[in-house]
Design a protein around this motif. Structure first.
Motif, PDB file in Angstrom:
ATOM      1  N   UNK A  83       0.848  -1.192   0.000  1.00 57.25           N
ATOM      2  CA  UNK A  83       0.000   0.000   0.000  1.00 57.25           C
ATOM      3  C   UNK A  83       0.878   1.234   0.000  1.00 57.25           C
ATOM      4  N   UNK A  84       0.804   1.983  -1.076  1.00 55.28           N
ATOM      5  CA  UNK A  84       1.630   3.181  -1.198  1.00 55.28           C
ATOM      6  C   UNK A  84       1.116   4.271  -0.266  1.00 55.28           C
ATOM      7  N   UNK A  85       2.054   4.804   0.517  1.00 55.53           N
ATOM      8  CA  UNK A  85       1.744   5.900   1.436  1.00 55.53           C
ATOM      9  C   UNK A  85       2.883   6.905   1.375  1.00 55.53           C
ATOM     10  N   UNK A  86       2.561   8.174   1.432  1.00 53.36           N
ATOM     11  CA  UNK A  86       3.613   9.198   1.386  1.00 53.36           C
ATOM     12  C   UNK A  86       4.630   9.064   2.520  1.00 53.36           C
ATOM     13  N   UNK A  87       4.174   8.758   3.723  1.00 54.58           N
ATOM     14  CA  UNK A  87       5.094   8.639   4.863  1.00 54.58           C
ATOM     15  C   UNK A  87       6.053   7.472   4.660  1.00 54.58           C
ATOM     16  N   UNK A  88       5.544   6.365   4.141  1.00 59.24           N
ATOM     17  CA  UNK A  88       6.398   5.208   3.874  1.00 59.24           C
ATOM     18  C   UNK A  88       7.394   5.530   2.776  1.00 59.24           C
ATOM     19  N   UNK A  89       6.946   6.230   1.760  1.00 59.50           N
ATOM     20  CA  UNK A  89       7.838   6.611   0.660  1.00 59.50           C
ATOM     21  C   UNK A  89       8.966   7.510   1.160  1.00 59.50           C
ATOM     22  N   UNK A  90       8.648   8.451   2.053  1.00 60.55           N
ATOM     23  CA  UNK A  90       9.679   9.336   2.610  1.00 60.55           C
ATOM     24  C   UNK A  90      10.681   8.547   3.450  1.00 60.55           C
ATOM     25  N   UNK A  91      10.167   7.643   4.273  1.00 57.38           N
ATOM     26  CA  UNK A  91      11.059   6.859   5.122  1.00 57.38           C
ATOM     27  C   UNK A  91      11.926   5.930   4.277  1.00 57.38           C
ATOM     28  N   UNK A  92      11.350   5.360   3.224  1.00 60.38           N
ATOM     29  CA  UNK A  92      12.118   4.508   2.315  1.00 60.38           C
ATOM     30  C   UNK A  92      13.222   5.317   1.634  1.00 60.38           C
ATOM     31  N   UNK A  93      12.912   6.537   1.229  1.00 61.20           N
ATOM     32  CA  UNK A  93      13.923   7.400   0.615  1.00 61.20           C
ATOM     33  C   UNK A  93      15.037   7.717   1.616  1.00 61.20           C
ATOM     34  N   UNK A  94      14.667   7.971   2.863  1.00 60.51           N
ATOM     35  CA  UNK A  94      15.668   8.263   3.895  1.00 60.51           C
ATOM     36  C   UNK A  94      16.581   7.068   4.151  1.00 60.51           C
ATOM     37  N   UNK A  95      15.989   5.883   4.285  1.00 59.77           N
ATOM     38  CA  UNK A  95      16.783   4.677   4.537  1.00 59.77           C
ATOM     39  C   UNK A  95      17.669   4.377   3.331  1.00 59.77           C
ATOM     40  N   UNK A  96      17.132   4.550   2.129  1.00 61.28           N
ATOM     41  CA  UNK A  96      17.919   4.321   0.916  1.00 61.28           C
ATOM     42  C   UNK A  96      19.111   5.269   0.858  1.00 61.28           C
ATOM     43  N   UNK A  97      18.874   6.542   1.162  1.00 59.45           N
ATOM     44  CA  UNK A  97      19.949   7.527   1.169  1.00 59.45           C
ATOM     45  C   UNK A  97      21.015   7.158   2.205  1.00 59.45           C
ATOM     46  N   UNK A  98      20.582   6.763   3.393  1.00 60.54           N
ATOM     47  CA  UNK A  98      21.518   6.398   4.452  1.00 60.54           C
ATOM     48  C   UNK A  98      22.360   5.197   4.044  1.00 60.54           C
ATOM     49  N   UNK A  99      21.730   4.199   3.441  1.00 51.66           N
ATOM     50  CA  UNK A  99      22.485   3.039   2.969  1.00 51.66           C
ATOM     51  C   UNK A  99      23.509   3.442   1.909  1.00 51.66           C
ATOM     52  N   UNK A 100      23.102   4.304   0.992  1.00 51.49           N
ATOM     53  CA  UNK A 100      24.030   4.752  -0.058  1.00 51.49           C
ATOM     54  C   UNK A 100      25.220   5.489   0.535  1.00 51.49           C
ATOM     55  N   UNK A 101      24.968   6.370   1.490  1.00 51.16           N
ATOM     56  CA  UNK A 101      26.058   7.122   2.128  1.00 51.16           C
ATOM     57  C   UNK A 101      26.957   6.169   2.907  1.00 51.16           C
ATOM     58  N   UNK A 102      26.346   5.289   3.680  1.00 50.33           N
ATOM     59  CA  UNK A 102      27.114   4.373   4.513  1.00 50.33           C
ATOM     60  C   UNK A 102      27.990   3.439   3.673  1.00 50.33           C
ATOM     61  N   UNK A 103      27.482   3.029   2.508  1.00 50.82           N
ATOM     62  CA  UNK A 103      28.224   2.094   1.664  1.00 50.82           C
ATOM     63  C   UNK A 103      29.019   2.817   0.570  1.00 50.82           C
ATOM     64  N   UNK A 104      29.005   4.154   0.574  1.00 50.99           N
ATOM     65  CA  UNK A 104      29.762   4.975  -0.381  1.00 50.99           C
ATOM     66  C   UNK A 104      29.379   4.658  -1.827  1.00 50.99           C
ATOM     67  N   UNK A 105      28.071   4.654  -2.082  1.00 51.17           N
ATOM     68  CA  UNK A 105      27.567   4.423  -3.435  1.00 51.17           C
ATOM     69  C   UNK A 105      26.593   5.536  -3.798  1.00 51.17           C
ATOM     70  N   UNK A 106      26.223   5.569  -5.075  1.00 58.96           N
ATOM     71  CA  UNK A 106      25.255   6.570  -5.517  1.00 58.96           C
ATOM     72  C   UNK A 106      23.901   5.962  -5.852  1.00 58.96           C
ATOM     73  N   UNK A 107      23.794   4.648  -5.819  1.00 60.83           N
ATOM     74  CA  UNK A 107      22.523   3.986  -6.123  1.00 60.83           C
ATOM     75  C   UNK A 107      22.220   2.896  -5.122  1.00 60.83           C
ATOM     76  N   UNK A 108      20.938   2.693  -4.857  1.00 63.02           N
ATOM     77  CA  UNK A 108      20.529   1.736  -3.835  1.00 63.02           C
ATOM     78  C   UNK A 108      20.902   0.305  -4.211  1.00 63.02           C
ATOM     79  N   UNK A 109      20.843  -0.049  -5.487  1.00 61.28           N
ATOM     80  CA  UNK A 109      21.208  -1.415  -5.882  1.00 61.28           C
ATOM     81  C   UNK A 109      22.672  -1.702  -5.532  1.00 61.28           C
ATOM     82  N   UNK A 110      23.545  -0.746  -5.805  1.00 61.73           N
ATOM     83  CA  UNK A 110      24.962  -0.905  -5.459  1.00 61.73           C
ATOM     84  C   UNK A 110      25.154  -0.934  -3.944  1.00 61.73           C
TER      85      UNK A 110
END
Length: 86
Positions: free
Chosen positions: A26-53
């Motif tokens: 179920x798409x929800x704006x709050x979930x989408x924002x949190x997913x974007x935040x977690x994705x960004x944090x993972x990218x920064x932590x792993x020194x990548x520019x994309x979530x797949x990497x």
């Protein structure tokens, strides 16, 4: 280069997977924002520019700490040895 704490990486990967599932159900704006935040944090932590990497590098980091398949024992943190699918 400093390596992130594997426990923190595991927690982020778990949160990322949970949010992906929640967003698919179920798409929800709050979930989408949190997913974007977690994705960004993972990218920064792993020194990548994309979530797949980032997920691939996180899986590789966690795999380094595992015992070989022949001698693997139960992990008290609940890690079962399977990589996270993106």
């Amino acid at each position: 280069m400093l390596e992130p704490d594997p426990k923190v990486v595991r927690e982020l990967l778990t949160r990322y997977a949970s949010l992906r599932i929640a967003q698919a159900e179920r798409e929800r704006p709050a979930t989408a924002r949190e997913l974007a935040d977690v994705s960004y944090t993972l990218c920064v932590m792993m020194a990548t520019t994309g979530i797949h990497d980032a997920v691939a590098k996180a899986d590789a980091l966690l795999a380094k700490g595992r015992a070989p398949d022949a001698v693997r024992t139960a992990d008290p943190d609940g890690e079962n040895g399977l990589p996270l699918a993106v």
